[in-house]
Scaffold this motif. Structure first.
Motif, mmCIF file in Angstrom:
data_model
loop_
_atom_site.group_PDB
_atom_site.id
_atom_site.type_symbol
_atom_site.label_atom_id
_atom_site.label_comp_id
_atom_site.label_asym_id
_atom_site.label_seq_id
_atom_site.Cartn_x
_atom_site.Cartn_y
_atom_site.Cartn_z
ATOM 1 N N MET A 164 0.836 -1.207 0.000
ATOM 2 C CA MET A 164 0.000 0.000 0.000
ATOM 3 C C MET A 164 0.871 1.256 0.000
ATOM 4 O O MET A 164 1.854 1.349 0.732
ATOM 5 C CB MET A 164 -0.927 0.007 1.213
ATOM 6 C CG MET A 164 -1.741 1.296 1.372
ATOM 7 S SD MET A 164 -2.833 1.286 2.821
ATOM 8 C CE MET A 164 -4.302 0.529 2.118
ATOM 9 N N SER A 165 0.497 2.205 -0.819
ATOM 10 C CA SER A 165 1.250 3.457 -0.910
ATOM 11 C C SER A 165 0.883 4.393 0.235
ATOM 12 O O SER A 165 -0.139 4.209 0.898
ATOM 13 C CB SER A 165 0.958 4.153 -2.240
ATOM 14 O OG SER A 165 -0.399 4.592 -2.274
ATOM 15 N N ARG A 166 1.718 5.392 0.462
ATOM 16 C CA ARG A 166 1.428 6.371 1.498
ATOM 17 C C ARG A 166 0.142 7.122 1.183
ATOM 18 O O ARG A 166 -0.660 7.386 2.070
ATOM 19 C CB ARG A 166 2.589 7.358 1.635
ATOM 20 C CG ARG A 166 2.289 8.520 2.564
ATOM 21 C CD ARG A 166 3.507 9.374 2.800
ATOM 22 N NE ARG A 166 3.135 10.785 2.853
ATOM 23 C CZ ARG A 166 3.825 11.712 3.485
ATOM 24 N NH1 ARG A 166 4.925 11.386 4.116
ATOM 25 N NH2 ARG A 166 3.436 12.965 3.473
ATOM 26 N N ALA A 167 -0.083 7.438 -0.098
ATOM 27 C CA ALA A 167 -1.304 8.155 -0.489
ATOM 28 C C ALA A 167 -2.541 7.327 -0.162
ATOM 29 O O ALA A 167 -3.540 7.859 0.339
ATOM 30 C CB ALA A 167 -1.257 8.484 -1.974
ATOM 31 N N ASP A 168 -2.501 6.020 -0.436
ATOM 32 C CA ASP A 168 -3.645 5.156 -0.138
ATOM 33 C C ASP A 168 -3.848 5.017 1.368
ATOM 34 O O ASP A 168 -4.979 4.949 1.853
ATOM 35 C CB ASP A 168 -3.444 3.782 -0.774
ATOM 36 C CG ASP A 168 -3.584 3.821 -2.286
ATOM 37 O OD1 ASP A 168 -4.188 4.788 -2.794
ATOM 38 O OD2 ASP A 168 -3.062 2.910 -2.959
ATOM 39 N N LEU A 169 -2.746 4.954 2.119
ATOM 40 C CA LEU A 169 -2.855 4.867 3.567
ATOM 41 C C LEU A 169 -3.492 6.135 4.129
ATOM 42 O O LEU A 169 -4.374 6.066 4.992
ATOM 43 C CB LEU A 169 -1.477 4.653 4.188
ATOM 44 C CG LEU A 169 -1.440 4.576 5.716
ATOM 45 C CD1 LEU A 169 -2.202 3.346 6.207
ATOM 46 C CD2 LEU A 169 -0.006 4.543 6.226
ATOM 47 N N HIS A 170 -3.084 7.286 3.641
ATOM 48 C CA HIS A 170 -3.666 8.556 4.081
ATOM 49 C C HIS A 170 -5.163 8.595 3.774
ATOM 50 O O HIS A 170 -5.959 9.097 4.579
ATOM 51 C CB HIS A 170 -2.963 9.720 3.390
ATOM 52 C CG HIS A 170 -1.662 10.100 4.032
ATOM 53 N ND1 HIS A 170 -1.224 11.400 4.099
ATOM 54 C CD2 HIS A 170 -0.721 9.354 4.651
ATOM 55 C CE1 HIS A 170 -0.061 11.440 4.724
ATOM 56 N NE2 HIS A 170 0.268 10.197 5.057
ATOM 57 N N THR B 175 -6.011 -3.044 11.964
ATOM 58 C CA THR B 175 -5.304 -2.214 12.932
ATOM 59 C C THR B 175 -3.818 -2.510 12.912
ATOM 60 O O THR B 175 -2.980 -1.597 12.854
ATOM 61 C CB THR B 175 -5.865 -2.458 14.347
ATOM 62 O OG1 THR B 175 -7.278 -2.245 14.344
ATOM 63 C CG2 THR B 175 -5.222 -1.520 15.347
ATOM 64 N N VAL B 176 -3.471 -3.770 12.976
ATOM 65 C CA VAL B 176 -2.072 -4.177 13.009
ATOM 66 C C VAL B 176 -1.344 -3.742 11.743
ATOM 67 O O VAL B 176 -0.266 -3.135 11.790
ATOM 68 C CB VAL B 176 -1.966 -5.703 13.199
ATOM 69 C CG1 VAL B 176 -0.516 -6.165 13.037
ATOM 70 C CG2 VAL B 176 -2.507 -6.110 14.563
ATOM 71 N N ASN B 177 -1.925 -4.024 10.585
ATOM 72 C CA ASN B 177 -1.281 -3.685 9.317
ATOM 73 C C ASN B 177 -1.181 -2.177 9.119
ATOM 74 O O ASN B 177 -0.206 -1.675 8.547
ATOM 75 C CB ASN B 177 -2.039 -4.321 8.154
ATOM 76 C CG ASN B 177 -1.920 -5.836 8.138
ATOM 77 O OD1 ASN B 177 -0.987 -6.393 8.713
ATOM 78 N ND2 ASN B 177 -2.872 -6.504 7.501
ATOM 79 N N LEU C 153 2.244 2.746 9.025
ATOM 80 C CA LEU C 153 2.570 4.061 9.581
ATOM 81 C C LEU C 153 4.027 4.114 10.027
ATOM 82 O O LEU C 153 4.731 5.104 9.786
ATOM 83 C CB LEU C 153 1.645 4.373 10.763
ATOM 84 C CG LEU C 153 0.229 4.818 10.411
ATOM 85 C CD1 LEU C 153 -0.657 4.809 11.655
ATOM 86 C CD2 LEU C 153 0.238 6.216 9.787
ATOM 87 N N LEU C 154 4.492 3.038 10.666
ATOM 88 C CA LEU C 154 5.885 3.012 11.117
ATOM 89 C C LEU C 154 6.844 2.879 9.940
ATOM 90 O O LEU C 154 8.012 3.279 10.027
ATOM 91 C CB LEU C 154 6.090 1.862 12.103
ATOM 92 C CG LEU C 154 5.408 2.056 13.462
ATOM 93 C CD1 LEU C 154 5.554 0.805 14.322
ATOM 94 C CD2 LEU C 154 5.978 3.262 14.194
ATOM 95 N N GLU C 155 6.364 2.329 8.847
ATOM 96 C CA GLU C 155 7.207 2.238 7.650
ATOM 97 C C GLU C 155 7.412 3.623 7.037
ATOM 98 O O GLU C 155 8.528 3.978 6.654
ATOM 99 C CB GLU C 155 6.548 1.302 6.635
ATOM 100 C CG GLU C 155 7.291 1.210 5.304
ATOM 101 C CD GLU C 155 6.544 0.365 4.288
ATOM 102 O OE1 GLU C 155 6.673 0.649 3.075
ATOM 103 O OE2 GLU C 155 5.829 -0.577 4.701
ATOM 104 N N PHE C 156 6.332 4.392 6.963
ATOM 105 C CA PHE C 156 6.425 5.715 6.343
ATOM 106 C C PHE C 156 6.896 6.793 7.321
ATOM 107 O O PHE C 156 7.450 7.803 6.903
ATOM 108 C CB PHE C 156 5.072 6.117 5.760
ATOM 109 C CG PHE C 156 4.639 5.281 4.589
ATOM 110 C CD1 PHE C 156 5.417 5.188 3.443
ATOM 111 C CD2 PHE C 156 3.453 4.561 4.631
ATOM 112 C CE1 PHE C 156 5.018 4.413 2.365
ATOM 113 C CE2 PHE C 156 3.043 3.785 3.556
ATOM 114 C CZ PHE C 156 3.833 3.708 2.421
#
Length: 418
Positions: A221-227, A253-255, A260-263
């Protein structure tokens, strides 16, 4: 008009600022009126309507409420009547509300949410009779008290239609009232409400979110999709704090926390816990929302305006002195020029009265001693997550294992400079 309001107006009128026009005088008066009174004034004429809109856009106040107002010494016996709650909340909104709420963050004890408020009805009477003879109807048997009123719906009736609502249900809660008196409510039925206004986007962005169960948060998942998943945060806006609530260690929740910690391996604070239920209402979507979906709030903001600090009271911290020393780390990192603040407390459900030999309010009272004017709200959950996040530790890389704790409490302090 109260004496306090009159005094504020007189101080404005006698200040060094010269009020040369009627507009200046009206603006000085409007500054010290609650929102309800300003709305009434806006009906007088077009000029007052424009002034009212201007004043309301410049208002940024955080409100904290508890119902009942003094839950540990309340004389109100359950079942709570919705009519009593309506009077309480109406009074607060009409007399004390200084900013239009953008988000209502509500915490409710599990028992109260299950029972709801009660409406007074009678087999031999009607609502008008109840209003006319309240004492008589209060003394009637419980069998005549019918009609469960949903807690969330009871709150929505009083909030402006643009105010989103996130309600968290847990066995015990932490709540503050308008006088910044805070209680850890473990054995009584109560609710706490934190009302946040809309701030300028560079100061504080507030993005409540709900993650549906079918949402896939993959490793790619990209940062844009996570946001987008977390309340629709714009991709070019860095996330500063994420507040998570989930009914169980669900994969979403876990994923989500892993991504978040990756980005943001060193530039983000995360706090949250596992609770009984969560309910989110964005006031637009008419779909029925699941009470088991992970929910939360994302906060964004420029570092010149928004300051986030966080500490963990681990399980070995068990005395007031140790709590105070750890909380002083928050105090030493406090940004002195901030004009507003609020705080979140997430505690293990076992870290309460039994943990402190039946002494109540141990942790929240130590926080209140150091931060007497900061509204505090939170929950006791079945697992908590977060990590120390202080000024001298922001460059420290966090891993997924750093998040999870047991028999611990996390405090997150949010300070805002306008």
């Amino acid at each position: 008009m109260t004496e306090e309001t009159q005094k504020k107006i007189e101080e404005s009128l006698s200040s060094s600022d010269v009020l040369t026009t009627v507009y200046d005088v009206n603006r000085a008066i409007f500054r010290h009126l609650p929102i309800h009174s300003i709305d009434s004034c806006s009906l007088v004429c077009q000029a007052w309507a424009q002034l009212a809109r201007l004043v309301k856009t410049q208002r940024h106040t955080v409100h904290a409420l508890t119902y009942p107002p003094n839950p540990l010494s309340s004389t109100i016996e359950f079942p709570y009547l919705r009519s009593d709650f309506d009077r309480f909340l109406s009074s607060v909104i009409q007399n004390n509300l200084w900013s239009i709420p953008y988000l209502a963050f509500i915490v409710v004890t599990n028992n109260l949410e299950k029972k709801g408020f009660q409406s007074l009805t009678s087999a031999t009477g009607d609502a008008s009779s109840s209003a006319k003879y309240p004492k008589r109807f209060r003394s009637q048997s419980a069998s005549n008290r019918t009609g469960r009123c949903d807690i969330l719906q009871s709150c929505l009736r009083h909030l402006n239609k643009s105010c989103q609502v996130l309600m968290i249900v847990s066995d015990a809660i932490v709540a503050s009232n308008e006088d910044n008196q805070t209680n850890e409510i473990e054995q009584d039925d109560a609710m706490g409400i934190l009302l946040l206004p809309r701030f300028p986007s560079n100061t504080l962005g507030i993005y409540p979110f709900e993650i549906p169960h079918k949402t896939s948060i993959s490793s790619t998942m990209s940062r844009a999709d996570l946001h987008q998943c977390l309340g629709g945060v714009p991709d070019d806006v860095p996330i500063r704090l994420v507040i998570f609530f989930s009914s169980s260690p669900q994969s979403q929740t876990v994923n989500c926390m892993k991504k978040l910690l990756e980005f943001y391996s060193s530039d983000i604070a995360i706090i949250g816990g596992y609770v009984n239920r969560s309910r989110y209402d964005n006031r637009k979507d008419t779909r029925k929302h699941s009470s088991n979906n992970p929910c939360g709030i994302v906060l964004t903001g420029d570092r010149n305006h928004l300051h986030v600090r966080q500490i963990v009271l681990k399980n070995q911290i068990q005395t007031r002195d140790a709590i105070r020393e750890k909380l002083k780390e928050l105090k030493s990192n406090e940004y002195q020029q901030c004009s507003l603040s609020f705080a979140i407390q997430v505690s293990c459900v076992a870290r309460g009265l039994d943990f402190y030999n039946q002494e109540s309010n141990v942790e929240c009272s130590e926080f209140r001693t150091l931060f007497p004017n900061t509204p505090l709200i939170g929950i006791f959950g079945n697992g908590e997550f977060g990590y120390d996040y202080l000024a001298d530790e922001q460059s420290k890389t966090r891993t997924f294992k750093d998040l999870f704790h047991s028999y611990s409490t996390i405090f997150s302090l949010v300070s805002i400079r306008l």
